[in-house]
Design a protein around this motif. Structure first.
Motif, short mmCIF file in Angstrom:
data_model
loop_
_atom_site.label_atom_id
_atom_site.label_comp_id
_atom_site.label_asym_id
_atom_site.label_seq_id
_atom_site.Cartn_x
_atom_site.Cartn_y
_atom_site.Cartn_z
N LEU B 120 32.10 4.29 22.60
CA LEU B 120 33.33 5.10 22.16
C LEU B 120 32.88 6.57 21.56
N THR B 121 32.16 6.39 20.44
CA THR B 121 31.81 7.61 19.75
C THR B 121 30.83 8.55 20.88
N TYR B 123 31.07 8.79 24.17
CA TYR B 123 31.65 9.51 25.03
C TYR B 123 32.73 10.58 24.31
N LEU B 124 33.39 10.24 23.34
CA LEU B 124 34.27 11.27 22.97
C LEU B 124 33.63 12.37 22.17
N SER B 125 32.30 12.18 21.65
CA SER B 125 31.75 13.07 21.17
C SER B 125 31.17 14.18 22.24
N ALA B 137 40.04 17.63 21.80
CA ALA B 137 40.97 16.75 21.08
C ALA B 137 42.25 16.69 21.85
N ILE B 140 41.93 14.67 24.83
CA ILE B 140 41.65 13.30 24.31
C ILE B 140 43.39 12.57 24.14
N PRO B 244 40.44 7.29 19.71
CA PRO B 244 41.03 8.64 19.98
C PRO B 244 41.66 9.42 19.16
N ALA B 247 38.90 10.29 16.57
CA ALA B 247 38.00 11.45 17.17
C ALA B 247 38.78 12.95 17.20
#
Lengths: 75, 260
Positions: B120-121, B123-125, B137, B140, B244, B247
């Protein structure tokens, strides 16, 4: 010596080159459009090699595209 | 048709490895939630195999921005996974908690949970780096809104069908209303973030902290006082819920506006 940051004029020079699109510039230098967007917005600092390729594609020098500015925004 | 090719499809053709990686990562996570334990290995393959091949020089990077964004996302994933493990070992280790067989509780933390946090980290990063902090953001939050919107719609259809068949009491409609809280909140947060990004970020971080550290109360709120799922499954669902928000909150607070 104060803190310096990198300012770029890629967008200005790209538009001055007959309104070249980000995709056209990206195709010329062999990167993705997202890379050009990120450089223009200051999110990504290109390597010397990519900076040289960008300058060549736009017909300007690297110093025209990028400059170091101090805290007050002075070159 | 746009200037970048028919429907922008060139983007997808340019990174087929990224699409396969996406399908493997999320397929593994969904399979894990669905109870297919071993399938979380797909997430690991989708996450690590392209990186390994690129490290060995067997797979090219798309360009240097792609390489830097991926490398930074990997660093963030390493940090989040490591900090989570150290936290678990510290909390449970110093607590001296053992079960009846003498096993320490942190031995019960499933590897799949650590892998999920890293995935998750990562992909979101990457999304935040590709789109920029504020736009990323915002997107997301919109993505989470779509996911929770679909979930709410599916649950609504099921509840209404069961109500029509007389399988559920009418008061179930009241409970149904609560499932629309997350999508409504996410939509509101996305709207507010365009005007007040930092304030929205602080609110998202506060809610994330509450969901993380008020875990017991959150679990009861989400799953009732007698949860039907084991705690590992609840932790996975909690991660998917919090990630989400966390992030987007960090991006809104730490991100800055870029000017040409």
């Amino acid at each position: 010596m104060g803190i310096e940051s990198l300012r770029n004029h890629l967008r200005r020079h790209r538009l001055a080159a007959d309104g070249m699109t980000q995709q056209e510039l990206a195709d010329r230098v062999g990167v993705s459009r997202q890379t050009v967007i990120s450089i223009e917005r200051g999110r990504f600092r290109p390597t010397v090699e990519l900076a040289l390729r960008l300058a060549r594609a736009l017909g300007v020098s690297v110093e025209d595209l990028f400059e170091l500015v101090d805290e007050e925004g002075q070159p | 048709m746009n200037r970048n090719g028919r429907f922008g499809m060139h983007r997808w053709r340019r990174d087929p490895i990224g699409i396969v990686s996406f399908l493997l990562i999320w397929g593994g996570i969904l399979a894990d939630i669905g109870g297919y334990d071993g399938m979380i290995a797909l997430t690991g393959i989708g996450l690590f195999l392209p990186l390994l091949l690129r490290e060995l020089g067997l797979l090219p990077w798309i360009d240097e921005f792609h390489r830097e964004a991926t490398t930074r996302a990997s660093q963030h994933a390493y940090l989040s996974g490591g900090i989570f493990l150290v936290g678990v070992m510290t909390v449970f280790g110093f607590g001296g908690t053992h079960d009846d067989h003498g096993a320490r509780f942190f031995d019960e933390v499933p590897a799949s949970l650590v892998l999920l946090i890293m995935a998750l980290t990562w992909y979101l990063s990457r999304l935040l780096q590709f789109w920029g902090a504020l736009v990323g953001a915002f997107r997301i939050l919109l993505g989470a809104l779509c996911v929770y919107g679909v979930v709410a719609a599916v649950v609504t259809i099921q509840v209404v069908n069961r109500l029509a068949d007389g399988e559920l009491p009418r008061r179930a409609l009241l409970g149904l209303a609560t499932i629309y809280l997350p999508p409504v909140f996410l939509g509101l947060a996305a709207w507010c973030s365009r005007r007040w990004p930092r304030i929205t970020g602080v609110i998202l971080l506060a809610i994330s902290a509450w969901l993380l550290f008020g875990y017991r109360s959150t679990s009861q709120l989400l799953f009732g006082s007698e949860p039907g799922f084991p705690w590992q499954t609840r932790a996975v669902l909690g991660c998917l819920l919090v990630a989400p928000l966390l992030a987007a909150g960090i991006a809104f607070v730490a991100g800055r506006r870029y000017h040409d």
